[in-house]
Design a protein around this motif. Structure first.
Motif, PDB file in Angstrom:
ATOM      1  N   GLY A  22       0.887  -1.108  -0.077  1.00  0.00           N
ATOM      2  CA  GLY A  22       0.034  -0.074   0.173  1.00  0.00           C
ATOM      3  C   GLY A  22       0.857   1.030  -0.148  1.00  0.00           C
ATOM      4  N   ILE A  57      -3.345  -0.885  -2.110  1.00  0.00           N
ATOM      5  CA  ILE A  57      -3.926   0.044  -1.215  1.00  0.00           C
ATOM      6  C   ILE A  57      -3.410   1.347  -1.710  1.00  0.00           C
ATOM      7  CG2 ILE A  57      -4.486   1.105   0.879  1.00  0.00           C
ATOM      8  CD1 ILE A  57      -5.013  -1.706   1.914  1.00  0.00           C
ATOM      9  N   GLU A 111      -8.114   2.024   8.302  1.00  0.00           N
ATOM     10  CA  GLU A 111      -9.335   1.252   8.144  1.00  0.00           C
ATOM     11  C   GLU A 111      -9.235   0.582   6.803  1.00  0.00           C
ATOM     12  OE1 GLU A 111     -12.165   4.440   8.758  1.00  0.00           O
ATOM     13  OE2 GLU A 111     -11.979   4.608  11.077  1.00  0.00           O
ATOM     14  N   GLU A 112      -8.828   1.104   5.832  1.00  0.00           N
ATOM     15  CA  GLU A 112      -8.983   0.297   4.498  1.00  0.00           C
ATOM     16  C   GLU A 112      -7.955  -0.946   4.767  1.00  0.00           C
ATOM     17  OE1 GLU A 112      -8.387   0.915  -0.248  1.00  0.00           O
ATOM     18  OE2 GLU A 112      -8.191   2.674   1.117  1.00  0.00           O
ATOM     19  N   THR A 133       1.213   5.929  -0.369  1.00  0.00           N
ATOM     20  CA  THR A 133       0.357   7.134  -0.144  1.00  0.00           C
ATOM     21  C   THR A 133       0.908   8.173  -1.089  1.00  0.00           C
ATOM     22  OG1 THR A 133       1.543   7.897   1.952  1.00  0.00           O
ATOM     23  CG2 THR A 133      -0.622   6.258   2.173  1.00  0.00           C
ATOM     24  N   GLN A 142      -7.377  11.512   7.725  1.00  0.00           N
ATOM     25  CA  GLN A 142      -6.777  10.608   6.672  1.00  0.00           C
ATOM     26  C   GLN A 142      -5.826   9.470   6.941  1.00  0.00           C
ATOM     27  OE1 GLN A 142      -4.323  13.115   4.001  1.00  0.00           O
ATOM     28  NE2 GLN A 142      -6.015  14.169   2.923  1.00  0.00           N
ATOM     29  N   ARG A 166      -9.676  -3.613   6.423  1.00  0.00           N
ATOM     30  CA  ARG A 166     -11.109  -3.891   5.730  1.00  0.00           C
ATOM     31  C   ARG A 166     -10.474  -4.981   4.566  1.00  0.00           C
ATOM     32  NH1 ARG A 166     -12.574   0.459   4.848  1.00  0.00           N
ATOM     33  NH2 ARG A 166     -12.019   0.843   2.647  1.00  0.00           N
ATOM     34  N   ARG A 167      -9.203  -4.585   3.819  1.00  0.00           N
ATOM     35  CA  ARG A 167      -9.073  -5.255   2.768  1.00  0.00           C
ATOM     36  C   ARG A 167      -8.064  -6.343   2.918  1.00  0.00           C
ATOM     37  NH1 ARG A 167      -7.822  -1.919  -2.480  1.00  0.00           N
ATOM     38  NH2 ARG A 167      -7.545  -3.854  -3.127  1.00  0.00           N
ATOM     39  N   ARG A 169      -3.763   5.882  -0.945  1.00  0.00           N
ATOM     40  CA  ARG A 169      -4.677   7.045  -0.389  1.00  0.00           C
ATOM     41  C   ARG A 169      -3.819   8.169  -0.295  1.00  0.00           C
ATOM     42  NH1 ARG A 169      -9.563   5.277   1.671  1.00  0.00           N
ATOM     43  NH2 ARG A 169      -9.705   7.288   2.555  1.00  0.00           N
ATOM     44  N   ALA A 181      -8.313   6.971   8.160  1.00  0.00           N
ATOM     45  CA  ALA A 181      -8.907   6.278   6.951  1.00  0.00           C
ATOM     46  C   ALA A 181      -8.194   5.239   6.351  1.00  0.00           C
ATOM     47  CB  ALA A 181      -9.391   7.137   5.880  1.00  0.00           C
ATOM     48  N   LEU A 182      -6.721   5.326   6.234  1.00  0.00           N
ATOM     49  CA  LEU A 182      -5.662   4.487   5.705  1.00  0.00           C
ATOM     50  C   LEU A 182      -5.670   3.123   6.519  1.00  0.00           C
ATOM     51  CD1 LEU A 182      -3.444   3.861   3.622  1.00  0.00           C
ATOM     52  CD2 LEU A 182      -1.836   4.967   5.414  1.00  0.00           C
TER      53      LEU A 182
END
Length: 254
Positions: free
Chosen positions: A36, A59, A76-77, A38, A70, A80-81, A61, A73-74
């Motif tokens: 992931g 991922i 949390e993704e 950013t 922010q 989730r994923r 963001r 949210a990172l």
């Protein structure tokens, strides 16, 4: 199979192709990790997103580390994923130009605080959010510089800030170690990145390093990536709380 096959990690701090974070992302990818990444802002996104595309980053963001929403949210993704996280690379630093170029004694309260927040405390905040996702252990890696342990001319307030970052690394290692989470700092020598370009004597620092270090050569971002890939791997399972130098041996000199 690469040494990071099956592992999932975040790379924070890619700005362009000259970023140390980019070299680390490439090394992680070669080692088999799923990544992931950013970008800092809408302005930097066009420079970063093609690099993320090149590595098929899953991922992606925006992340301004001063924006708690922010950052939340990172993670949390990620939860989730992926449901877990194996490593995080923190490769960001900032100081207002006036404070960076001036004397430490003349630094402003606001400038010093901002430099500490972005360059040091953001690592603590990332660690706090990563901890619950590293239930099987993990690796946290940040970037320092020799100016955190020695006085480097014209490094300004980033010297005290990097000193704080290295100390924070040791405290995080002690606190998170029982959970199997390793925390280390990597200290590259002078490399011509965008962040380093803010230093007033970067060319002189690079020339001195190449001339005086035991390996007698200039450094590049690709000298840093393989070490970070190793630190994220199980091969570094007993290494924590350390600052590891990638500077051709320059740090052993007076």
């Amino acid at each position: 199979m690469g040494i990071l096959a099956g592992k999932k990690g975040l790379v924070i701090g890619i700005a362009n192709q000259r970023s140390i974070a980019w070299a680390c992302a490439k090394a992680f990818d070669i080692a088999g990790a799923t990544l992931g990444g950013t970008w800092h802002s809408d302005r930097s996104r066009p420079h970063v997103e093609p690099l993320l595309d090149a590595l098929d980053v899953e991922i992606r963001r925006p992340l301004d580390v001063l924006d708690d929403g922010q950052m939340q949210a990172l993670f949390e993704e990620v939860a989730r994923r992926w449901g877990r996280l194996d490593f995080v690379l923190h490769s960001i630093a900032f100081a207002p130009r006036a404070d960076l170029l001036g004397r430490v004694v003349d630094s402003s309260r606001e400038g010093f605080g901002l430099a500490m927040d972005v360059s040091c405390h953001s690592f603590l905040r990332l660690a706090r959010l990563a901890e619950p996702l590293m239930s099987n252990g993990g690796s946290l890696i940040t970037m320092s510089y020799l100016g955190g342990t020695e006085v480097v001319p014209n490094y300004g307030i980033m010297g005290p800030v990097k000193a704080a970052l290295e100390s924070a690394t040791r405290y995080l290692a002690a606190e998170l170690g029982p959970a199997g989470i390793r925390v280390n700092a990597v200290s590259p020598g002078p490399i011509p990145t965008r962040a380093a370009s803010g230093l007033s004597d970067l060319d002189a620092l690079m020339a001195d390093s190449a001339a005086r270090s035991p390996l007698r050569r200039a450094l590049s971002i690709d000298d840093v990536g393989p070490l970070c890939a190793f630190l994220a791997s199980d091969g570094a399972r007993a290494i924590t709380g350390s600052t590891l130098y990638v500077d051709g041996g320059h740090h052993i000199l007076n």
